[in-house]
Design an enzyme around this catalytic site. Structure first.
Site, PDB file in Angstrom:
ATOM      1  N   GLU A  90      36.621  41.932  45.361  1.00 28.43           N
ATOM      2  CA  GLU A  90      36.556  41.345  44.016  1.00 28.43           C
ATOM      3  C   GLU A  90      35.836  42.269  43.049  1.00 28.43           C
ATOM      4  O   GLU A  90      36.226  42.394  41.887  1.00 28.43           O
ATOM      5  CB  GLU A  90      35.837  39.976  44.051  1.00 28.43           C
ATOM      6  CG  GLU A  90      36.525  38.914  44.891  1.00 28.43           C
ATOM      7  CD  GLU A  90      37.800  38.340  44.276  1.00 28.43           C
ATOM      8  OE1 GLU A  90      38.182  38.766  43.178  1.00 28.43           O
ATOM      9  OE2 GLU A  90      38.413  37.478  44.928  1.00 28.43           O
ATOM     10  N   ARG A  94      37.928  43.786  39.869  1.00 32.62           N
ATOM     11  CA  ARG A  94      37.541  43.272  38.549  1.00 32.62           C
ATOM     12  C   ARG A  94      36.630  44.255  37.815  1.00 32.62           C
ATOM     13  O   ARG A  94      36.849  44.577  36.650  1.00 32.62           O
ATOM     14  CB  ARG A  94      36.813  41.926  38.693  1.00 32.62           C
ATOM     15  CG  ARG A  94      37.660  40.865  39.364  1.00 32.62           C
ATOM     16  CD  ARG A  94      36.959  39.505  39.330  1.00 32.62           C
ATOM     17  NE  ARG A  94      37.539  38.585  40.300  1.00 32.62           N
ATOM     18  CZ  ARG A  94      37.699  37.271  40.097  1.00 32.62           C
ATOM     19  NH1 ARG A  94      37.326  36.708  38.978  1.00 32.62           N
ATOM     20  NH2 ARG A  94      38.232  36.510  41.035  1.00 32.62           N
ATOM     21  N   ASP A 226      48.554  39.310  50.116  1.00 28.32           N
ATOM     22  CA  ASP A 226      49.363  39.651  48.936  1.00 28.32           C
ATOM     23  C   ASP A 226      49.258  41.081  48.409  1.00 28.32           C
ATOM     24  O   ASP A 226      50.213  41.858  48.441  1.00 28.32           O
ATOM     25  CB  ASP A 226      49.093  38.638  47.803  1.00 28.32           C
ATOM     26  CG  ASP A 226      47.599  38.354  47.549  1.00 28.32           C
ATOM     27  OD1 ASP A 226      46.747  39.007  48.165  1.00 28.32           O
ATOM     28  OD2 ASP A 226      47.300  37.475  46.709  1.00 28.32           O
ATOM     29  N   GLU A 364      49.868  34.929  38.132  1.00 30.54           N
ATOM     30  CA  GLU A 364      50.981  35.635  38.801  1.00 30.54           C
ATOM     31  C   GLU A 364      52.358  35.358  38.209  1.00 30.54           C
ATOM     32  O   GLU A 364      53.207  36.259  38.144  1.00 30.54           O
ATOM     33  CB  GLU A 364      50.981  35.334  40.308  1.00 30.54           C
ATOM     34  CG  GLU A 364      49.812  35.944  41.078  1.00 30.54           C
ATOM     35  CD  GLU A 364      48.484  35.220  40.869  1.00 30.54           C
ATOM     36  OE1 GLU A 364      48.509  34.043  40.426  1.00 30.54           O
ATOM     37  OE2 GLU A 364      47.428  35.819  41.145  1.00 30.54           O
ATOM     38  N   THR A 451      45.568  45.269  40.728  1.00 25.46           N
ATOM     39  CA  THR A 451      45.937  43.875  40.993  1.00 25.46           C
ATOM     40  C   THR A 451      45.229  42.889  40.071  1.00 25.46           C
ATOM     41  O   THR A 451      45.566  41.711  40.044  1.00 25.46           O
ATOM     42  CB  THR A 451      45.704  43.519  42.479  1.00 25.46           C
ATOM     43  OG1 THR A 451      46.406  42.298  42.765  1.00 25.46           O
ATOM     44  CG2 THR A 451      44.230  43.357  42.790  1.00 25.46           C
TER      45      THR A 451
END
Ligand code: DMJ
Length: 472
Positions: A90, A94, A226, A364, A451
Site C-alpha cells: 500500500e 499510494r 489482481d 476499477e 495500480t
C-alpha cells in the site's frame, strides 16, 4: 461528443475541488479525511496518504494553487522517519507511486528526494528473506520486517508482485539499480515456478528455504492476486517492450484465464472471471476484477502479433464484454452503484455476494471505461462513466466529502464516515480523464499507470530526455 465531455469534465473537477478543499481545511497532513465528521484520521501510520495520492490528480486537473500548497506541505512536513510498521504494497503504490508521478509531471526534484528516502526505507522488506520474496510489512523507522498475520504469515501475490513499476522508475531516476534488481527478481522467481496455466495461487511461504512455496491453491483475478497480472503487462510497457519475460508471462496468464476461468452467465450471457479454488469454480467476481477490461484492451492494442491477430481480437472482445458486465453491476442496483462482489447464479445472472453489499468508492470499473474509451473511441464508455459519476454524487456525497456505502440497494442509506485515498487518486482521476479529450496522458506511447492510477513516463522517453540534457 468532445464538447459534452468537456462540460462533464468541469463537474468532476468541481467534485475534486470540493473534497480537496475540505481535506485541507479539516485534515491536512492526515492520511484520510473523515467525510461525515470533518476530522483527520491516520490509518496508514500518519504519512499524509490522501495528500500524496492526490498530487498528480491536482496536476492533471490543472489545480495549480492546490498543487503548490500540497508541494509546500511535502517540503516542510513529510517525514517518513517517525512512521512505524506499514504495508509495503500500500505504501509503495499510494505513497511512492504518488511522489514519483508528482515528480514525473512537475519535474520538481523535491518529490524525487522524498521518494528516494521512502524507497530506501521500504526496500528493507527484502533484507532477511532467504527466498527473494519480500515481507509484506516493514517499519519505516527501523526496517523490521514480517509478513501480515491475517494472511496466515504468508506473502501475498498481489503485494510482492506489485512493486516493480515504482522501484524500477526510482532506480532509473536515482541511478540506484538495486531498487530494480530486487523487485525484478521477484518476477524471475515466479517465472521459475512456471505453472502450466500461467496462473498463480495467491499465498506463498517466503521465509524458509531457497525458494518460495505456494501455500494455497486459489486462483483469482480479484483480491490478493489482481495487480500481479496487471504488472506483467505494464512492466513490459514501462521498459519500452524490450523485456520479453513480462509479456510472455502476461500472454500465458491470459490464455490460462480464458481457458479455465472465463464464464458466461444465464440468461444474459454476461462475461465474468470466476475464482478457481482447488480446481473448483466459484462463480463470484469482485469489483476489483473490473480492472481487467482495461488491461486486456491495453494488451490487445500493444500485442506484438498486432491488433488484428486472433489473440488480440480475443482479448479485445473479452475486454469489452467484461466491462459491459461491470457496467451491469452498477446499473442493476437501486443506487446505480456496484457492490464489493457479486455471485453469478443459474438463471438470474448475478446477485450481491454474501456479506458484500458495500461500495468503498473503488475505481476499477471507471478505470476500464477510461482505457476502453481512450483506445477504441467508442462513446458508450463516457455515457456509462457519467451515469456512475451521477450516482456517486447522489448517494455518496456528504457535507465534507464522499463516503463509502454500506448497502448499494438502499437508496435511503447514509454514507459511512470513510473515504479512501484512492477515491481522489483513482476514481475521480479516471472519471476526469474519461471526459478529457485534451489530456496530455498517452497510454499507448508515453505513460504507464501504476495500480493506484499514478501515471509515469515509460523508460525510452526518460532515456531520450537524459541524452538530450546531457548534450546541453
Ligand atoms: C487501490 O489501492 C488499487 O487500485 C489496488 O490495485 C486495488 N485496491 C485499491 C482500489 O480498489
Amino acid at each position: 461528443s468532445d464538447t459534452v465531455a468537456r462540460s462533464r469534465r468541469y463537474h468532476i473537477k468541481k467534485a475534486m475541488q470540493f473534497v480537496w478543499g475540505n481535506y485541507v481545511k479539516y485534515a491536512l497532513g492526515y492520511d484520510e479525511l473523515l467525510p461525515q465528521t470533518a476530522k483527520g484520521s491516520n490509518v496508514w501510520g500518519g504519512q499524509g496518504i490522501t495528500l500524496i495520492d492526490s498530487l498528480d490528480t491536482l496536476f492533471l486537473m490543472d489545480m495549480k494553487d492546490e498543487f503548490r500548497q500540497a508541494r509546500d506541505w511535502v517540503e516542510s512536513e513529510l517525514d517518513h522517519s517517525h512512521v512505524g510498521t506499514v504495508s509495503v504494497f500500500e505504501t509503495t503504490i499510494r505513497d511512492l507511486g504518488g511522489l514519483l508521478s508528482a515528480y514525473d509531471w512537475s519535474g520538481e526534484k523535491l518529490f524525487l528526494e522524498k521518494a528516494l528516502d521512502l524507497g530506501e526505507r521500504l526496500i528493507r522488506c527484502f533484507d532477511n528473506s532467504p527466498t527473494g520474496i519480500p515481507y509484506g510489512q516493514v517499519s519505516l523507522r527501523d526496517g523490521q520486517a514480517q509478513n501480515i498475520k491475517w494472511a496466515g504469515g504468508n506473502a501475498i501475490l498481489a503485494e510482492f508482485g506489485t512493486l516493480q513499476i515504482e522501484f524500477r522508475y526510482l532506480a532509473l531516476l536515482t541511478k540506484r539499480p538495486e531498487f530494480a534488481n530486487k523487485t525484478e527478481r521477484v518476477f524471475q522467481i515466479m517465472d521459475e515456478i512456471a505453472p502450466a496455466s500461467g496462473l498463480y495461487p495467491y499465498y506463498y511461504r517466503n521465509s524458509l528455504g531457497d525458494h518460495p512455496q505456494p501455500a494455497n491453491n486459489k486462483l483469482t483475478f480479484g483480491a490478493m492476486a489482481d495487480s500481479f497480472y496487471e504488472y506483467m503487462l505494464k512492466v513490459w510497457l514501462q521498459g519500452g517492450k524490450t523485456e520479453p519475460l513480462y509479456r510472455k508471462m502476461y500472454d500465458k496468464a491470459m490464455d490460462g484465464m480464458h481457458e479455465k476461468m472465463l464464464q458466461r452467465s444465464t440468461p444474459s450471457n454476461l462475461a465474468f472471471i470466476a475464482d478457481l479454488n482447488n480446481g473448483r469454480l466459484d462463480t463470484k467476481m469482485d469489483h476489483l476484477v473490473c480492472f481487467m477490461g482495461g488491461l486486456l484492451a491495453l494488451g490487445a492494442y500493444t500485442d506484438p502479433n498486432g491488433l488484428d491477430s486472433p489473440r488480440a481480437q480475443r482479448d479485445l472482445t473479452t475486454a469489452r464484454a467484461l466491462t459491459y458486465t461491470c457496467y451491469q453491476m452498477y446499473s442493476r442496483m437501486n443506487t446505480g452503484i456496484s457492490a464489493e462482489f457479486v455471485q453469478f447464479q443459474a438463471d438470474h445472472d448475478f446477485e450481491i455476494g454474501r456479506g458484500a453489499p458495500h461500495y468503498l468508492l473503488r475505481p476499477e470499473a471507471v478505470e476500464s471505461f477510461f482505457v476502453l474509451s481512450y483506445l477504441t473511441g467508442d462513446p458508450i464508455y463516457r455515457e456509462w462513466g457519467w451515469e456512475v459519476f451521477q450516482s456517486i454524487e447522489k448517494y455518496c456525497k456528504t457535507q465534507y466529502g464522499y463516503g463509502s456505502l454500506s448497502n448499494v440497494q438502499n437508496v435511503d442509506g447514509r454514507p459511512r464516515d470513510k473515504m479512501e485515498s484512492f477515491f481522489l487518486a483513482e476514481t475521480l482521476k479516471y472519471l476526469y480523464l474519461l471526459m478529457d479529450p485534451d489530456t496530455p496522458v498517452d497510454i499507448l506511447h508515453k505513460h504507464v499507470f501504476n495500480t493506484e492510477a499514478h501515471p509515469l513516463r515509460i523508460f525510452p522517453l526518460i532515456r531520450e530526455e537524459d541524452r538530450s540534457t546531457a548534450l546541453q
